[in-house]
Scaffold this motif. Structure first.
Motif, PDB file in Angstrom:
ATOM      1  N   ASN A  66       0.802  -1.218   0.000  1.00 27.81           N
ATOM      2  CA  ASN A  66       0.000   0.000   0.000  1.00 27.81           C
ATOM      3  C   ASN A  66       0.840   1.276   0.000  1.00 27.81           C
ATOM      4  N   PHE A  90     -11.333   3.013   3.149  1.00 23.72           N
ATOM      5  CA  PHE A  90     -10.152   2.276   3.605  1.00 23.72           C
ATOM      6  C   PHE A  90     -10.413   0.802   3.366  1.00 23.72           C
ATOM      7  N   PHE A 257      -7.662   9.698   9.907  1.00 24.32           N
ATOM      8  CA  PHE A 257      -6.926   8.569   9.318  1.00 24.32           C
ATOM      9  C   PHE A 257      -5.806   9.121   8.440  1.00 24.32           C
TER      10      PHE A 257
END
Length: 380
Positions: A66, A90, A257
């Motif tokens: 990622n 996400f 986040f």
């Protein structure tokens, strides 16, 4: 001797092949599969379009990290955002991981600790999601639970009002409680509950792990009640059998986040995403969703017709192709008896038979299933 932990009470069926709504075991016996891998293979087993997309991705690459840019992640994230009316995604690997992420996001975004859930809910088996679950049997033997969860009865607005306080990060709930017994929340209650939560400065978190991705005849079940959630979790049917989960949230939550705040090595794996992209292209088409709603009504009508005079049957409930048959006695023996007649289905709680056929199930397969269930009830 098996080298597997005995965490599952396994059936005496060993699959060898499957296609569409049918599963074949190693002895060559065919079963009509109304489990869909517990609401996972929404387009049926070994769907040709999903298979082709997966094979193409396998020939490109299987996994990187990622840390790299991913056009495929962006494409699938947009599909989920567009279908839900939310903004950011996400990717995780499962429903429990998605709910873990939702809990973390809600706590960090609000600076509060408490999450309220409903009695009889099910949100997963990790430590936080087990603690969030409103069923004691899921928690038995694991010691003290995390202390930041509170449980209130479904449809009890006053209990929810009393539970809300300055430390409440959010209300986490299923629109239809799946594992708890196919308990559907009333639209009016959900709307009133959402208003209370918003007035308290808390977040609305909808667990769509089982009800999402077209299962109820809408892209997501919260859309039946016209809700405006802050966070939605999803998994199961998202990639038609490959492991994938996700949370979808409002853009206002982005700063909570930030880089390094959360992550997953395998979340958003390109092979799973290749399956998801094709699956979502099909499921989120309005005509497809309308067909799911129509098939759900057909299945409920067929069951009501076949079972209306059966003394063991209390009622048929659910929405779309998430159907429960509530019984006056324990459901597990009927699951076995129905399986012996060639139909696979599940329980939900102790007294409910749960039907989760693929969303592509045919009219004839619906009639076959209802007839098999009726025959099992008529048997001495």
């Amino acid at each position: 001797m098996s080298h597997l932990f005995p965490t599952y009470k396994r059936w005496d069926v060993t699959p060898q092949a499957a296609k569409g709504a049918w599963l074949t075991d190693v002895s060559g016996r065919k079963y009509l599969d109304f489990t869909s891998g517990i609401g996972v293979c929404n387009l049926g087993h070994v769907n040709d379009q999903v298979k082709a997309a997966v094979e193409q991705q396998l020939n490109q690459f299987w996994h990187t990290s990622n840390l790299f840019q991913s056009e495929l992640q962006e494409e699938v994230a947009k599909q989920l955002a567009d279908a839900s009316g939310l903004d950011l995604v996400f990717f995780a690997n499962s429903g429990a991981e998605a709910n873990e992420a939702a809990i973390k996001l809600a706590r960090k975004a609000t600076g509060r600790s408490k999450i309220i859930t409903f009695i009889s809910s099910f949100h997963g088996r990790t430590f936080a999601t087990m603690a969030a679950t409103g069923q004691d049997k899921i928690k038995s033997g694991f010691g003290p639970m995390l202390p930041t969860f509170e449980y209130v009865p479904l449809h009890d607005l006053e209990a929810l009002r009393c539970a809300l306080d300055d430390d409440t990060a959010g209300l986490l709930f299923e629109v239809i409680q799946g594992e708890g017994g196919i308990h559907a929340a009333e639209d009016e209650f959900l709307q009133a509950a959402a208003e209370l939560v918003q007035q308290n400065g808390s977040l609305i978190i909808v667990d769509e792990v089982q009800t999402g991705i077209g299962r109820t005849g809408k892209a997501f079940a919260f859309q039946h009640a016209g809700l405006d959630p802050d966070i939605v979790s999803t998994a199961k049917g998202i990639a038609n059998g490959l492991p994938l989960g996700a949370i979808i949230g409002k853009k206002e939550l982005a700063s909570a986040f930030s880089p390094g705040s959360h992550g997953s090595t395998f979340g958003g794996n390109p092979v799973s995403l290749a399956a998801a992209k094709v699956t979502l292209q099909t499921v989120f088409e309005e005509t497809f969703l309308q067909q799911v709603a129509a098939k759900g009504k057909q299945l409920a009508a067929a069951l009501n017709s076949e079972l209306s005079l059966m003394p063991q049957v209390k009622k048929i409930k659910g929405k779309g192709l998430m159907i429960g048959i509530e019984l006056t006695e324990e459901a597990a023996p009927y699951v076995a008896a129905i399986r012996e007649r060639g139909l696979l289905l599940l329980t939900a709680g102790t007294h409910v038979l749960r039907l989760l056929p693929p969303l592509t199930v045919s009219d004839n397969e619906i009639k076959q299933a209802a007839a098999i269930i009726a025959a099992a009830f008529r048997a001495p």
